[in-house]
Design an enzyme around this catalytic site. Structure first.
Site, short mmCIF file in Angstrom:
data_model
loop_
_atom_site.label_atom_id
_atom_site.label_comp_id
_atom_site.label_asym_id
_atom_site.label_seq_id
_atom_site.Cartn_x
_atom_site.Cartn_y
_atom_site.Cartn_z
N HIS A 185 0.84 -1.21 0.00
CA HIS A 185 0.00 0.00 0.00
C HIS A 185 0.87 1.25 0.00
O HIS A 185 0.59 2.24 -0.70
CB HIS A 185 -0.92 -0.04 1.22
CG HIS A 185 -1.69 1.21 1.45
ND1 HIS A 185 -1.37 2.11 2.45
CD2 HIS A 185 -2.76 1.74 0.81
CE1 HIS A 185 -2.21 3.12 2.42
NE2 HIS A 185 -3.07 2.92 1.43
N GLU B 149 2.31 1.80 -3.42
CA GLU B 149 1.28 2.37 -4.30
C GLU B 149 1.24 3.89 -4.18
O GLU B 149 1.19 4.61 -5.18
CB GLU B 149 -0.09 1.77 -3.96
CG GLU B 149 -1.26 2.40 -4.69
CD GLU B 149 -2.46 2.62 -3.79
OE1 GLU B 149 -3.01 3.74 -3.80
OE2 GLU B 149 -2.84 1.68 -3.07
N HIS B 150 1.26 4.40 -2.94
CA HIS B 150 1.25 5.84 -2.73
C HIS B 150 2.46 6.52 -3.36
O HIS B 150 2.35 7.58 -3.98
CB HIS B 150 1.23 6.15 -1.22
CG HIS B 150 -0.13 6.14 -0.62
ND1 HIS B 150 -0.64 7.21 0.06
CD2 HIS B 150 -1.10 5.19 -0.59
CE1 HIS B 150 -1.86 6.93 0.48
NE2 HIS B 150 -2.15 5.69 0.11
N GLU C 214 -3.55 8.33 8.23
CA GLU C 214 -4.63 7.52 7.67
C GLU C 214 -4.90 6.28 8.54
O GLU C 214 -6.05 5.92 8.79
CB GLU C 214 -4.27 7.07 6.25
CG GLU C 214 -4.36 8.13 5.19
CD GLU C 214 -4.08 7.55 3.81
OE1 GLU C 214 -4.07 6.30 3.66
OE2 GLU C 214 -3.85 8.34 2.88
#
Length: 423
Positions: free
Chosen positions: A65, A68-69, A140
């Protein structure tokens, strides 16, 4: 390119494997102005342990993840902004088993596709930008950890699984992402962002040959080796029968889940997915006897629902919602599954559910995004998702009853609850 026409669903698909190992898949839609591109790698939240250059690496939870960012960073700036300037609507997501980057546009499609293929295949990280992202993603993570739905599901997965990385949050934890470095990100990109581990799927008014030629021109000439992965040796037993947490919620919530037998890649994977979905609809759907009875008795409300999910090496069926009596709801689900397994399923009811499930699959073909993601998942798991009509033909009500009998047993069940915090 190889063309396959699926007569029963009226779709054509063009396929080609490039010399670098990239699978290119195009679904022409000449009657539409919109074009949709989806570029995905078979690398997700569960892929934390793998072998690269002969050495086993244990990477921090949440790294797929995180990567991906960071992939949108380029030497020139930010790929998201470049795509948006060209009228595209770009985004990305990470699941347990894949990471996908996509956009849709009506204009400048070729230029946008070049940008997509370039930034995903050419990583650019610095220690400073990686450290900055830790604060953003950490925030987040703190936000989702305060979400009751997230806690309910995550704790359910941790109750189901002892060893499998399915029990780990895709985003990781604040602590785990603190160990991510630019070097680790480069290692993960080298391992998994190679053409032979990826697929480009395009849906819309495009020339399939032109799409393949563009990918051949932009991407690296060679692919990488297959990367061995270790998801953990998962025992048959659940990790914990129950989990309960108090939070600031107005009403109690629950999920009950069953640790189902996983399916091997190939045609059996698709058949198990369809079978599990139908079992879920028959047992838990809002037209089911169980739903009607529990709703009338006030045990559940309209928040109640369920699903069947599959991930690498694992599968599970779960259901839940708001309930003041979670234990009774879970017990009733178990009792109804046992009744259907023993007595069989009413023929008329089975045919209604079957038609509705088949219709839902057909309606999915109206969504460009759904087409692209479905074809990608099929490729990664070795099956052709557009053969779902033939799979439906092969499934009987006895198969559904056998699925319930085999998988929905008391030993395989767990219960996760979130209850209001007492003042």
């Amino acid at each position: 390119m190889k063309q396959t026409f699926y007569e029963r669903i009226g779709e054509s698909v063009y396929w080609e494997v490039l010399p670098n190992g990239l699978q290119v898949c195009v679904v022409p839609k000449p009657e539409h102005a919109k074009k949709y591109a989806f570029f995905a790698t078979r690398y997700g939240g569960m892929d934390t342990r793998f072998c690269l250059d002969g050495k086993w690496l244990d990477t921090p939870a949440g790294i797929a993840h995180y990567l991906e960012h960071k992939m949108f960073d380029t030497k020139e700036g930010n790929a998201l902004q470049e795509l948006a300037k060209n009228g595209a609507e770009p985004n990305a997501f990470t699941s347990n088993a894949m990471t996908g980057y996509y956009f849709d546009s009506t204009e400048h499609f070729e230029e946008n596709l070049e940008i997509l293929l370039s930034f995903v295949s050419i990583p650019y990280f610095t220690e400073e930008s990686v450290a900055k992202e830790q604060g953003i993603i950490g925030q987040e993570i703190r936000m989702i950890e305060d979400n009751p739905d997230w806690q309910l599901y995550t704790r359910m997965m941790q109750a189901l699984y002892q060893k499998s990385t399915a029990r780990t949050s895709i985003a990781g934890t604040v602590e785990s992402i603190s160990h991510i470095t630019a070097e680790t990100l480069y290692d993960c990109h080298k391992a998994f962002y190679t053409p032979s581990n990826m697929i480009l799927t395009v849906v819309g008014n495009v020339d399939p040959v032109h799409v393949a030629d563009l990918a051949r021109r932009i991407l690296p000439r060679e692919g990488g080796p297959a990367i061995p992965r270790d998801y953990g040796q998962e025992p048959a037993q659940v990790a914990a029968k129950e989990t309960r947490m108090a939070m600031e919620v107005s009403a109690p919530q629950f999920l009950t889940a069953y640790k189902c037998a996983p399916a091997a890649d190939g045609e059996d994977y698709l058949r198990t997915a369809v079978l599990g979905d139908m079992a879920c609809d028959i047992l838990l759907g809002d037209s089911s006897p169980l739903y009607q009875r529990l709703y009338e008795e006030g045990v559940i409300n309209t928040s109640f629902g369920g699903a069947f999910e599959m991930m690498p090496g694992v599968a599970y069926l779960y259901a839940g919602g708001d309930s003041k009596d979670a234990r009774r709801a879970a017990a009733e689900i178990q009792r109804e599954a046992e009744r259907l397994a023993a007595e069989g399923i009413d023929e008329d009811y089975y045919q209604r559910v079957r038609r509705a499930s088949f219709g839902s699959n057909l309606r999915g073909l109206n969504s460009f995004e759904n087409i692209a993601v479905t074809l990608t998942e099929g490729y990664f798991h070795g099956y052709d998702p557009f053969r779902f009509p033939q799979v439906f033909d092969s499934i009987t009500k006895e198969d559904v009853a056998a699925f319930l009998r085999r998988n929905l047993t008391a030993e395989r069940a767990v219960l996760s609850e979130i209850v209001p915090r007492e003042n």
